[in-house]
Design a protein around this motif. Structure first.
Motif, PDB file in Angstrom:
ATOM      1  N   TYR A  77     -13.157  20.947  39.457  1.00  0.00           N
ATOM      2  CA  TYR A  77     -12.931  20.277  40.736  1.00  0.00           C
ATOM      3  C   TYR A  77     -12.033  21.097  41.661  1.00  0.00           C
ATOM      4  O   TYR A  77     -12.167  21.019  42.885  1.00  0.00           O
ATOM      5  N   GLU A  78     -11.135  21.876  41.091  1.00  0.00           N
ATOM      6  CA  GLU A  78     -10.328  22.762  41.938  1.00  0.00           C
ATOM      7  C   GLU A  78     -11.229  23.615  42.832  1.00  0.00           C
ATOM      8  O   GLU A  78     -10.941  23.837  44.007  1.00  0.00           O
ATOM      9  N   HIS A  79     -12.337  24.081  42.258  1.00  0.00           N
ATOM     10  CA  HIS A  79     -13.296  24.864  43.040  1.00  0.00           C
ATOM     11  C   HIS A  79     -14.086  23.975  43.999  1.00  0.00           C
ATOM     12  O   HIS A  79     -14.353  24.354  45.141  1.00  0.00           O
ATOM     13  N   MET A  80     -14.434  22.805  43.541  1.00  0.00           N
ATOM     14  CA  MET A  80     -15.268  21.907  44.354  1.00  0.00           C
ATOM     15  C   MET A  80     -14.533  21.345  45.562  1.00  0.00           C
ATOM     16  O   MET A  80     -15.147  20.959  46.552  1.00  0.00           O
ATOM     17  N   MET A  81     -13.212  21.297  45.517  1.00  0.00           N
ATOM     18  CA  MET A  81     -12.467  20.664  46.586  1.00  0.00           C
ATOM     19  C   MET A  81     -12.678  21.343  47.932  1.00  0.00           C
ATOM     20  O   MET A  81     -12.528  20.728  48.980  1.00  0.00           O
ATOM     21  N   PHE A  82     -13.031  22.607  47.903  1.00  0.00           N
ATOM     22  CA  PHE A  82     -13.212  23.356  49.153  1.00  0.00           C
ATOM     23  C   PHE A  82     -14.673  23.444  49.573  1.00  0.00           C
ATOM     24  O   PHE A  82     -15.012  24.186  50.488  1.00  0.00           O
ATOM     25  N   GLU A  83     -15.529  22.672  48.908  1.00  0.00           N
ATOM     26  CA  GLU A  83     -16.964  22.749  49.188  1.00  0.00           C
ATOM     27  C   GLU A  83     -17.429  21.756  50.241  1.00  0.00           C
ATOM     28  O   GLU A  83     -18.629  21.663  50.511  1.00  0.00           O
ATOM     29  N   GLY A  84     -16.524  21.000  50.827  1.00  0.00           N
ATOM     30  CA  GLY A  84     -16.916  20.095  51.903  1.00  0.00           C
ATOM     31  C   GLY A  84     -16.333  18.708  51.743  1.00  0.00           C
ATOM     32  O   GLY A  84     -16.167  18.195  50.628  1.00  0.00           O
ATOM     33  N   ASN A  85     -15.979  18.099  52.878  1.00  0.00           N
ATOM     34  CA  ASN A  85     -15.431  16.748  52.880  1.00  0.00           C
ATOM     35  C   ASN A  85     -15.858  16.028  54.154  1.00  0.00           C
ATOM     36  O   ASN A  85     -16.686  16.543  54.918  1.00  0.00           O
ATOM     37  N   ALA A  86     -15.300  14.863  54.392  1.00  0.00           N
ATOM     38  CA  ALA A  86     -15.746  14.034  55.516  1.00  0.00           C
ATOM     39  C   ALA A  86     -15.549  14.709  56.871  1.00  0.00           C
ATOM     40  O   ALA A  86     -16.302  14.451  57.814  1.00  0.00           O
ATOM     41  N   LYS A  87     -14.563  15.577  57.008  1.00  0.00           N
ATOM     42  CA  LYS A  87     -14.330  16.254  58.294  1.00  0.00           C
ATOM     43  C   LYS A  87     -14.914  17.659  58.328  1.00  0.00           C
ATOM     44  O   LYS A  87     -15.448  18.093  59.355  1.00  0.00           O
ATOM     45  N   PHE A  88     -14.811  18.355  57.217  1.00  0.00           N
ATOM     46  CA  PHE A  88     -15.332  19.722  57.133  1.00  0.00           C
ATOM     47  C   PHE A  88     -16.462  19.715  56.098  1.00  0.00           C
ATOM     48  O   PHE A  88     -16.207  19.759  54.889  1.00  0.00           O
ATOM     49  N   PRO A  89     -17.722  19.630  56.541  1.00  0.00           N
ATOM     50  CA  PRO A  89     -18.827  19.268  55.647  1.00  0.00           C
ATOM     51  C   PRO A  89     -19.296  20.336  54.668  1.00  0.00           C
ATOM     52  O   PRO A  89     -20.098  20.037  53.785  1.00  0.00           O
ATOM     53  N   ASP A  90     -18.827  21.573  54.793  1.00  0.00           N
ATOM     54  CA  ASP A  90     -19.286  22.611  53.864  1.00  0.00           C
ATOM     55  C   ASP A  90     -18.197  23.662  53.707  1.00  0.00           C
ATOM     56  O   ASP A  90     -17.164  23.627  54.385  1.00  0.00           O
ATOM     57  N   LYS A 152     -21.445  28.071  38.220  1.00  0.00           N
ATOM     58  CA  LYS A 152     -21.675  29.488  37.927  1.00  0.00           C
ATOM     59  C   LYS A 152     -20.398  30.298  38.108  1.00  0.00           C
ATOM     60  O   LYS A 152     -20.080  31.186  37.303  1.00  0.00           O
ATOM     61  N   VAL A 153     -19.640  29.984  39.163  1.00  0.00           N
ATOM     62  CA  VAL A 153     -18.389  30.696  39.419  1.00  0.00           C
ATOM     63  C   VAL A 153     -17.378  30.436  38.303  1.00  0.00           C
ATOM     64  O   VAL A 153     -16.751  31.363  37.777  1.00  0.00           O
ATOM     65  N   VAL A 154     -17.227  29.163  37.944  1.00  0.00           N
ATOM     66  CA  VAL A 154     -16.247  28.799  36.920  1.00  0.00           C
ATOM     67  C   VAL A 154     -16.629  29.386  35.565  1.00  0.00           C
ATOM     68  O   VAL A 154     -15.782  29.924  34.838  1.00  0.00           O
ATOM     69  N   ILE A 155     -17.900  29.313  35.214  1.00  0.00           N
ATOM     70  CA  ILE A 155     -18.355  29.870  33.933  1.00  0.00           C
ATOM     71  C   ILE A 155     -18.145  31.379  33.913  1.00  0.00           C
ATOM     72  O   ILE A 155     -17.761  31.950  32.880  1.00  0.00           O
ATOM     73  N   SER A 156     -18.349  32.036  35.043  1.00  0.00           N
ATOM     74  CA  SER A 156     -18.092  33.477  35.128  1.00  0.00           C
ATOM     75  C   SER A 156     -16.621  33.775  34.868  1.00  0.00           C
ATOM     76  O   SER A 156     -16.289  34.746  34.168  1.00  0.00           O
ATOM     77  N   GLU A 157     -15.723  32.942  35.402  1.00  0.00           N
ATOM     78  CA  GLU A 157     -14.295  33.126  35.157  1.00  0.00           C
ATOM     79  C   GLU A 157     -13.969  32.946  33.673  1.00  0.00           C
ATOM     80  O   GLU A 157     -13.184  33.707  33.094  1.00  0.00           O
ATOM     81  N   ILE A 158     -14.561  31.916  33.074  1.00  0.00           N
ATOM     82  CA  ILE A 158     -14.314  31.648  31.652  1.00  0.00           C
ATOM     83  C   ILE A 158     -14.771  32.824  30.801  1.00  0.00           C
ATOM     84  O   ILE A 158     -14.045  33.321  29.930  1.00  0.00           O
TER      85      ILE A 158
END
Length: 488
Positions: A77-90, A152-158
């Motif tokens: 979720y740390e990665h997902m938090m920057f993937e879009g929200n109600a004001k900034f959609p992506d 994919k990003v997180v698994i690459s880090e792992i």
């Protein structure tokens, strides 16, 4: 009459604006703390040296809150938090918003006790920064395609850690010291579990842990504390309190994990053929259950590292150990919520000469000679040493707080490991009260009757020549294959 009523309303509004907000007092100059009705904590460090403000928003979560089935969910979720929200959609618009604020060093980390997000921006844009994190934390879109990409990003880090000797050593160390719940130290997660995670898993986690009464804001720099509180109340005040995620306490790790001394060796190219590094690890005082023991732990750590002290000189006097000088002997403590560690370390020259025997000699010298001598000698550490080491710890603490962000990071640490940030405010005062009797009590509780984990890191070429000698001495090898709890 209507004019009179209207005037009263206007006056009431004005009064509500200008009345000062009552900050909760701290003993640190320039540091203020507040608590919103919903439980959100706010810490503000006022420092007008530069027209900048540092913002951190932190959640008491991470590895400590994981189960064997949810390992890696906070990191994902740390990665997902920057993937879009109600004001900034992506992700493009979230990144653009941060760039528009002129952010310096914005990032996020997931650790064992904490997940936090931070940036440094011009102080005139503090509202924008607070709003940015409010939308990011509270209104994530969590799109399926974004989740697939970030997996994919997180698994690459792992998987990237599989080739990192430092990671291999750390993972081996952690699950050996904490065999009961090793997944609670694996904040990064496993590729298999990350791949299985669903949007609903993320939403369930957010509803449980990303709640105001489990979150804190740390704002420091060229700001007015009460104005920051007013903005925080305006932006975050309608965030609904939720049940305490730790109403059921975090399961305790083993306090005494070993029934005998455990020896481990790790060959690594990171170590020169001319050196070997030896460490003796013990369980330390946990923030959840023994936070008051950290003062004695910290002072003991400083005392044993004193270059002129009896402790260091004892080991240097044993010439066959081949410890070069006082700089190669030390101690450290990692204060955590439920997985604290205390360790002693030494570096030795000429590792190709009887290294397994020297490791066991260092261990036995500490356990069978030095520890009893400390406990039986009232002046083992002199009053001058106590004063010098207290001053050293004080100087280090003050140096860490020269900047607003440095001060807030110390407060954040105490908040994360104990939920008692106020303990930091009295840290130096309590350190002054630590006496020899407190040091003795710490040793008796955490060292005297415990068996440690002893590790040695050595160059592979040196290890190969003594491999059988290590085996005969009872050493087990730390390897890539043994590193991960989930591979067993």
């Amino acid at each position: 009459m209507k004019r009179f009523l209207k005037l009263c309303v206007i006056l009431a509004v004005c009064v509500s604006i200008v009345l000062p907000v009552a900050a909760e007092k701290t003993k640190i100059s320039g540091l203020y703390q507040y608590t919103l009705d919903n439980g959100l904590r706010l810490f503000v460090a006022e420092n007008h040296m530069a027209p900048l403000v540092h913002i951190t928003i932190a959640v008491r979560a991470g590895g400590v809150a994981q189960t064997p089935e949810s390992t890696g969910i906070f990191h994902l979720y740390e990665h997902m938090m920057f993937e879009g929200n109600a004001k900034f959609p992506d992700v493009i618009s979230t990144n653009a918003a941060m760039r528009k604020m002129g952010s310096i060093g914005d990032n996020a980390t997931t650790s064992i006790d904490l997940v936090h997000y931070y940036c440094t921006i011009p102080s005139a844009l503090v509202r924008d920064g607070l709003e940015y994190y409010s939308y990011a934390l509270r209104t994530p879109l969590l799109k399926e395609d974004s989740l697939a990409a970030q997996k994919k990003v997180v698994i690459s880090e792992i998987e990237g850690q599989f080739a990192d000797p430092a990671s291999i050593f750390t993972y081996n160390l952690q699950h050996t010291l904490f065999p009961k719940y090793p997944w609670k130290l694996d904040a990064g997660g496993t590729a298999e579990l990350v791949q299985k995670a669903t949007v609903q898993d993320l939403r369930d986690m957010l509803a449980t842990y990303y709640v105001p009464n489990n979150t804190a804001l740390f704002v420091g720099g060229d700001v007015d504390p009460d104005q920051v509180f007013a903005l925080t109340k305006e932006i975050y005040g309608d965030w609904q309190r939720a049940p305490d995620p730790y109403e059921t306490p975090v399961p305790a790790q083993e306090k005494h994990p070993f029934s005998k001394i455990e020896y481990r060796v790790m060959p690594t190219e990171k170590v020169s053929p001319d050196m070997a590094y030896i460490s003796i690890f013990y369980r330390g005082p946990d923030g959840d259950t023994a936070i008051d023991d950290i003062y004695a732990a910290d002072l003991f750590e400083a005392l044993v590292a004193n270059p002129q002290g009896a402790f260091v000189q004892t080991f240097l006097s044993e010439k066959d150990l081949q410890i070069p000088n006082a700089d190669y002997i030390g101690a450290s403590g990692q204060h955590m919520r439920a997985t604290s560690i205390f360790s002693l370390s030494a570096g030795v020259f000429n590792p190709s000469e009887n290294l397994p025997q020297r490791v066991t000699k260092i261990t036995n010298l500490f356990r069978d000679s030095v520890v009893p001598e400390i406990l039986s000698t009232s002046q083992y550490f002199t009053e001058q040493e106590f004063a010098l080491m207290r001053q050293s710890l004080k100087d280090y603490s003050l140096m860490q707080t020269e900047t607003a962000s440095g001060l807030l990071s110390q407060v954040e640490h105490f908040w994360a490991i104990s939920n008692k940030p106020e303990l930091y405010y009295t840290y130096l005062d309590k350190l002054k009260k630590v006496k020899k009797s407190n040091i003795d009590a710490f040793i008796k509780k955490y060292i005297q009757n415990d068996y440690p984990l002893v590790t040695v890191q050595v160059n592979p070429a040196v290890y190969e020549k003594q491999k059988q000698a290590f085996k005969d001495a009872g050493f087990i090898e730390f390897t890539k294959e043994s590193a991960y709890w989930w591979s067993k």
